[in-house]
Scaffold this motif. Sequence first.
Motif, short mmCIF file in Angstrom:
data_model
loop_
_atom_site.label_atom_id
_atom_site.label_comp_id
_atom_site.label_asym_id
_atom_site.label_seq_id
_atom_site.Cartn_x
_atom_site.Cartn_y
_atom_site.Cartn_z
N ARG A 26 0.83 -1.22 0.00
CA ARG A 26 0.00 0.00 0.00
C ARG A 26 0.86 1.26 0.00
NH1 ARG A 26 -2.88 -3.22 3.40
NH2 ARG A 26 -2.10 -2.22 5.30
N ALA A 27 1.98 1.22 0.71
CA ALA A 27 2.86 2.40 0.73
C ALA A 27 3.47 2.65 -0.65
CB ALA A 27 3.96 2.21 1.77
N TRP A 28 3.67 1.59 -1.43
CA TRP A 28 4.27 1.69 -2.77
C TRP A 28 3.18 1.80 -3.86
CZ3 TRP A 28 7.62 0.82 0.96
CH2 TRP A 28 8.98 1.04 0.76
N LEU A 29 1.95 2.16 -3.45
CA LEU A 29 0.80 2.15 -4.36
C LEU A 29 1.00 3.04 -5.58
CD1 LEU A 29 -2.06 0.90 -4.52
CD2 LEU A 29 -2.92 2.96 -3.38
N PHE A 30 1.66 4.17 -5.39
CA PHE A 30 1.84 5.12 -6.48
C PHE A 30 3.26 5.06 -7.06
CE2 PHE A 30 -1.84 6.57 -4.21
CZ PHE A 30 -2.70 7.02 -5.21
N GLU A 31 3.94 3.91 -6.83
CA GLU A 31 5.31 3.75 -7.30
C GLU A 31 5.36 2.81 -8.51
OE1 GLU A 31 7.60 5.76 -5.81
OE2 GLU A 31 5.81 6.41 -4.72
N ASP A 32 6.58 2.47 -8.90
CA ASP A 32 6.83 1.64 -10.08
C ASP A 32 6.09 0.30 -9.99
OD1 ASP A 32 8.57 -0.46 -11.62
OD2 ASP A 32 9.13 1.50 -12.44
N GLU A 33 5.44 -0.08 -11.08
CA GLU A 33 4.66 -1.33 -11.11
C GLU A 33 5.53 -2.55 -10.84
OE1 GLU A 33 1.41 -2.19 -11.43
OE2 GLU A 33 0.97 -0.05 -11.20
N SER A 34 6.80 -2.52 -11.26
CA SER A 34 7.65 -3.71 -11.09
C SER A 34 7.84 -4.05 -9.61
CB SER A 34 9.01 -3.50 -11.77
OG SER A 34 9.72 -2.45 -11.12
N ILE A 35 7.90 -3.02 -8.76
CA ILE A 35 8.05 -3.28 -7.32
C ILE A 35 6.77 -3.91 -6.77
CG2 ILE A 35 8.36 -2.23 -5.04
CD1 ILE A 35 10.20 -0.18 -6.30
#
Length: 861
Positions: free
Chosen positions: A606-615
Amino acid sequence: MSPPQRQVLPANVKPVHYDLSLKPDLTTFKFNGEVTIDLNVKETSNFIELHTLELELSEVQLSTKEGKVAPKETSYSKDDQSTTFKFGDNVLKAGESVQLSIKFIGELNDKLSGFYRSSYTENGQTKYLATTQMEATDCRRAFPCFDEPNLKATFSISIVADKEYTCLSNMDVKEEKSVSETQKKVVFNTTPPMSTYLVAFIVGDLKYVESKYKFRDIPVRVYTTPGYEKEGQYSAELAAKALEYYEKVFDIPYPLPKMDMVGIHDFSAGAMENWGLVTYRMVDLLVNETKTNLATKLRVSEVVAHELAHQWFGNICTMDFWDSLWLNESFATYMSWKCCDHFEKDWKIWENFVGDSLQMALSLDALRSSHPIEVPVAHADEINQIFDAISYEKGSSVLRMLANYLGEETFIKGVSHYVKKHMYANAVTEDLWASLSEVSGKDVQSTMNIWTKKVGYPLVQVSEKNGKVTIRQHRYLTTGDVKPEDDTTVYPIFLSIRTDDGVKEFVFDKKEQELDLKSSDFFKLNSDTTGVFRVNYEPERWQALGAAADKLSVEDRIGLVADAGALSVSGYSKTTNLLSLTSHFKNEPSFFVWSEMIARIGAVKRAWLFEDESIKEGLKALVRSLVSDKCHKAGWKFDSSESFLEQRLKALLFSAAAANGDQKVIDAAKNLFAGYIANEKSELDPNLRGTVFSVAATHGSKKEFEALVNLYKETPLADEKQEVLASLGKFEDKELLTKVTDMLLNGTIRTQDVIRPMAGMATHRAGVEHLWDFVTSRWDEIVKAIPASLTLLAYVVDCATRGFTTKEQYQKVEEFFKDKDTKAFDQKLAQALESIESRAKWVSRDSKDVADWLKVNGYSS
């Protein structure tokens, strides 16, 4: 800084007894009332001030030794929510008794507070019942009263209603008589001395089931609107046994002649402990033994046990004022877990507590915008905001910690001593500490005052150097930026250390201390995770503990995963430390440890929701590597021979596999949904229902949306309705999400349930963005539909901001609310902003590290 001045009534008179008569009308939604209040005059004076809110008063009369007199002047204070009657000089003489009589008219409102109306549908027809919710300060909406917890009085209540209706109140019926061809008057016996927030009365078409288990000669019943009553049998049986259990534990008889519990269709909280007449949301009371999932059954058990614990701790002995709310709620929470553990040993309740109540407490209390367990309260507007995880979960966690320190038997004896000493009266926290000190022989007050009067909790940092082990404590904050002014408290930590030689215990009340351990030894701090703090180790020790899982209790392993997850958010430990630790636990047998692992990796996602799709895809692959084989092997058919926790683990693995892209499980869920909607309902186990609905929405379109909406309208099952609502927020199509948010305001979804679809939206990017647009564009409508007096509005703000993870989004939230009236939810807003800030820092700090770890371990390319 001195505490704020309490907004309380003058002390010139004190209520002793209320004689109250009410006549509600379920067609006009008005009620007529008459109240006569017996008052002891404490100070010679010429006025009486009492609480009223949205009541029309008439025919006010004061009876004294000299005769009857009407007020010369009447005034109303909107800020104080009070009416003042002024009489001639010295009409009220110290030491005398007087009676104040008032006739009044009120509204059976739709605000879920005071004396209000609740609607339901029967055979296609909308019907209503009249019910109450007085806590915290809404008794004043129902009748003129002295609406403060320490102004206890006795109550004689009577209700005039249509003959076909059932009338209920705190006490049993004294007499019932006809007043016309169509109406009756029901007179109830007089209550013991009690606070106004516990007064209750209900009028409606109600049916009941009674417990088969006999608790003395006291009838224990569950009432519902027609058709639901059979689903109350589980709670009726549990309630009868719980009352008997609490009688023995507290060594104090239950003092009332009956116990009624009522399911209400519209209800703002989960339940309310009104003395002898406990009210509940339907979903928190009713259990269908073949169609209710196990998580709901546990929730119902805990809620029923919680409310019945209040019958002693809260109702017999009541907090003096709302700043001691925790005395009521923390203890009822602690006792509810203890009660459930007594009756259901195979549910492993205390393992559940570590992953549930304790983690909720530690999560909220890790924010600067948290508050102490004992929080100063001055104004009525502030009270609702403290019904949160600090007053309930942190308080109960602190009590569990204290019980472990004193010994459970000693702790309960001390509590019994406290309740007996303050029966039918009020008390403050220091009174509880005094009783516990007297019984245990230990100085409880000086130790515990820090835990209840100070905000936050410590992080214990473990350092290993030159073969020596040193510990140091300082305040833990999710944002990781502890300043000197944040870190002035030295907590008395009840420290237990698990070693190969057993558990060592002592009170760690210094900033720093060297331990009698060698760095070559096996050790784990906070044995069984009984303490309210986090622990951080050197990287090598984390690795060693992960590899030594067989030496750790289930509670230890839950705590270890939880600490690793929390410390990665705040930057005390790398996120990859959490990912590596969970990889060690692939063969973990405990449902609760799996639940914590999946939740903590979910927090990373959830914290990486707006980050790179690969992660994000790499994190999903990690979860699949942990759960898929285990899920496929266990399957998704349930057998009654499987234990409670085996079934819960099977459901959890299925849910995690589906949410993280396991195509086999997703296909199975789609097939189960298609069969269920085609009326093959026996094929879908209730423990999978919520996941299946979520998969249908996440991977579905208009067809699935319409099927879910129809199911919501048609199903009689309260928990199934909640599962449908949660799934409606999972659609990704903007047009469908707009239909969902329209339903939140057009009456399709009950006001009490609006946050369920919102919580679903807050889990995915399209939902997060749509929800924020909805809340900001229709804020005025939302505030009108959800009164500020309800805690629901604060949770709307929480849901609308929960998915945000960037500095830009932080600024958007700050900008939107800067010119709004945030008085009813300022704490929740501050907590939301702080949480966004911590997630933004977390992502910025650990993104490269997480990406590299996922590549090295083969979860992303």
